[in-house]
Design a protein around this motif. Structure first.
Motif, PDB file in Angstrom:
ATOM      1  N   THR A 153       0.850  -1.186   0.000  1.00 45.89           N
ATOM      2  CA  THR A 153       0.000   0.000   0.000  1.00 45.89           C
ATOM      3  C   THR A 153       0.885   1.234   0.000  1.00 45.89           C
ATOM      4  O   THR A 153       1.778   1.367   0.847  1.00 45.89           O
ATOM      5  CB  THR A 153      -0.915   0.029   1.234  1.00 45.89           C
ATOM      6  N   TYR A 154       0.639   2.111  -0.941  1.00 46.54           N
ATOM      7  CA  TYR A 154       1.437   3.328  -1.029  1.00 46.54           C
ATOM      8  C   TYR A 154       1.264   4.162   0.238  1.00 46.54           C
ATOM      9  O   TYR A 154       0.153   4.351   0.729  1.00 46.54           O
ATOM     10  CB  TYR A 154       1.007   4.130  -2.260  1.00 46.54           C
ATOM     11  N   ARG A 155       2.378   4.645   0.781  1.00 45.95           N
ATOM     12  CA  ARG A 155       2.458   5.447   2.008  1.00 45.95           C
ATOM     13  C   ARG A 155       2.184   4.641   3.267  1.00 45.95           C
ATOM     14  O   ARG A 155       2.155   5.199   4.371  1.00 45.95           O
ATOM     15  CB  ARG A 155       1.496   6.645   1.968  1.00 45.95           C
ATOM     16  N   GLY A 156       1.984   3.351   3.137  1.00 48.65           N
ATOM     17  CA  GLY A 156       1.698   2.538   4.310  1.00 48.65           C
ATOM     18  C   GLY A 156       2.914   1.769   4.797  1.00 48.65           C
ATOM     19  O   GLY A 156       3.952   1.706   4.128  1.00 48.65           O
ATOM     20  N   THR A 158       3.272  -1.325   4.821  1.00 49.46           N
ATOM     21  CA  THR A 158       3.574  -2.457   3.944  1.00 49.46           C
ATOM     22  C   THR A 158       4.616  -2.080   2.892  1.00 49.46           C
ATOM     23  O   THR A 158       5.377  -2.935   2.437  1.00 49.46           O
ATOM     24  CB  THR A 158       2.294  -2.952   3.251  1.00 49.46           C
ATOM     25  N   ILE A 228      -2.487   5.497  11.785  1.00 47.71           N
ATOM     26  CA  ILE A 228      -2.754   5.164  10.387  1.00 47.71           C
ATOM     27  C   ILE A 228      -3.001   3.665  10.283  1.00 47.71           C
ATOM     28  O   ILE A 228      -2.254   2.859  10.850  1.00 47.71           O
ATOM     29  CB  ILE A 228      -1.573   5.576   9.485  1.00 47.71           C
ATOM     30  N   ASP A 230      -3.220   0.473   7.736  1.00 42.42           N
ATOM     31  CA  ASP A 230      -2.832  -0.008   6.408  1.00 42.42           C
ATOM     32  C   ASP A 230      -3.612  -1.289   6.115  1.00 42.42           C
ATOM     33  O   ASP A 230      -3.340  -2.342   6.709  1.00 42.42           O
ATOM     34  CB  ASP A 230      -1.328  -0.276   6.367  1.00 42.42           C
ATOM     35  N   LYS A 238      -6.131  -4.603  -2.389  1.00 45.24           N
ATOM     36  CA  LYS A 238      -5.454  -3.348  -2.092  1.00 45.24           C
ATOM     37  C   LYS A 238      -6.467  -2.245  -1.828  1.00 45.24           C
ATOM     38  O   LYS A 238      -7.473  -2.106  -2.531  1.00 45.24           O
ATOM     39  CB  LYS A 238      -4.544  -2.951  -3.248  1.00 45.24           C
ATOM     40  N   ASP A 240      -6.457   2.008   0.058  1.00 38.24           N
ATOM     41  CA  ASP A 240      -5.603   3.087   0.532  1.00 38.24           C
ATOM     42  C   ASP A 240      -5.595   3.123   2.059  1.00 38.24           C
ATOM     43  O   ASP A 240      -6.528   2.657   2.725  1.00 38.24           O
ATOM     44  CB  ASP A 240      -6.110   4.420  -0.021  1.00 38.24           C
ATOM     45  N   VAL A 241      -4.523   3.683   2.599  1.00 37.99           N
ATOM     46  CA  VAL A 241      -4.441   3.835   4.054  1.00 37.99           C
ATOM     47  C   VAL A 241      -5.491   4.850   4.512  1.00 37.99           C
ATOM     48  O   VAL A 241      -5.936   5.709   3.744  1.00 37.99           O
ATOM     49  CB  VAL A 241      -3.033   4.296   4.474  1.00 37.99           C
TER      50      VAL A 241
END
Length: 274
Positions: A153-156, A158, A228, A230, A238, A240-241
């Motif tokens: 996950t982008y910005r997460g 993971t 946050i 994730d 998938k 988003d966070v």
């Protein structure tokens, strides 16, 4: 008296057999002399005779230049560094990932490629076949693939976990690299790896491009206290966070540090364009 007259008569009469004996050697000697004279007139395109009658010191010095050659001193250039690359992609990025890998490839470097769990199994299998069957990759043995795909996950967290996973693989496979570069399949280099390795060969190997500081300032409220979630940690699809409304207090048992991975990207990977 008669015998003397007959002897003198024989001496005065020419013998044709004796004359024939001298004609053949004389002819051969004349032809050979003319041939030698002809060879001395032959010259090269530079005007130098092929068979000079005498040697000129100027011609000899012009032809044989070994005395003017001096051995080159040993190279003082530093050894080139080694880069470790993580090239990641998602669904539909298989062909772009191959393109980026080919453009970034160098035998001195190490590479890990990863298509996340959102990409279909066929796409991941196709990339795996490409890596294990490429003749150069097989011979050098410096390209690896994360076959057990992670859901990133982008910005997460993971994404951080996937990066650490790739770094662990590269360290386990040898770890003889100096800098780690994290790229996506949409990146493409603007300079060759030879130029990049030559440039970085003059830098100290312990130079770090991460902006690492404990002066977090505004990030304490914006990043340290928010919680946050994730979805990639517990879901197979998938998403988003997202942030929850509750906030946590800043820990007191240890001190928080922050860093910017984009410093690595812009300092090392300004060679790439999306």
């Amino acid at each position: 008296m008669k015998k003397l007259k007959s002897y003198l008569k024989q001496q005065q009469t020419p013998n044709p057999n004796m004359e024939r004996k001298w004609i053949f050697p004389l002819t051969i000697a004349s032809i050979f002399s003319l041939f030698i004279l002809f060879l001395t007139t032959l010259t090269s395109p530079d005007g130098i005779p092929f068979f000079p009658l005498y040697r000129s010191s100027t011609v000899s010095s012009a032809i044989f230049v070994e005395s003017k050659l001096h051995p080159l001193p040993p190279s003082t250039l530093p050894p080139p560094p080694r880069f470790a690359y993580l090239i990641s992609g998602s669904i539909g990025d298989g062909e772009m990932l191959k393109r980026t890998l080919q453009a970034l490839y160098h035998p001195l470097n190490s590479y890990v490629v990863h298509l996340d769990l959102e990409s279909p199994p066929k796409e991941r299998a196709d990339l795996h076949e490409y890596v294990i069957n490429h003749p150069v990759f097989v011979k050098v043995g410096n390209v690896f693939m994360i076959t057990k795909a992670n859901l990133v996950t982008y910005r997460g967290p993971t994404m951080v976990a996937n990066t650490l996973h790739a770094a662990a693989i590269l360290l386990r496979k040898g770890g003889e690299w100096d800098w780690f570069i994290n790229l996506s399949a949409t990146d493409y280099p603007l300079v060759t790896q030879d130029d990049l390795l030559h440039t970085f060969s003059y830098l100290p190997r312990d130079l770090n491009f991460i902006d690492h500081t404990s002066n977090i300032g505004w990030k304490e409220f914006q990043r340290a206290k928010p919680i946050i979630i994730d979805p990639g940690l517990y879901m197979t699809k998938k998403a988003d966070v997202f942030w929850i409304t509750q906030r946590r207090s800043v820990p007191t048992a240890f001190k928080l540090f922050t860093g910017e991975n984009f410093d690595v990207y812009f300092s090392v990977c300004l060679i790439c364009v999306a």
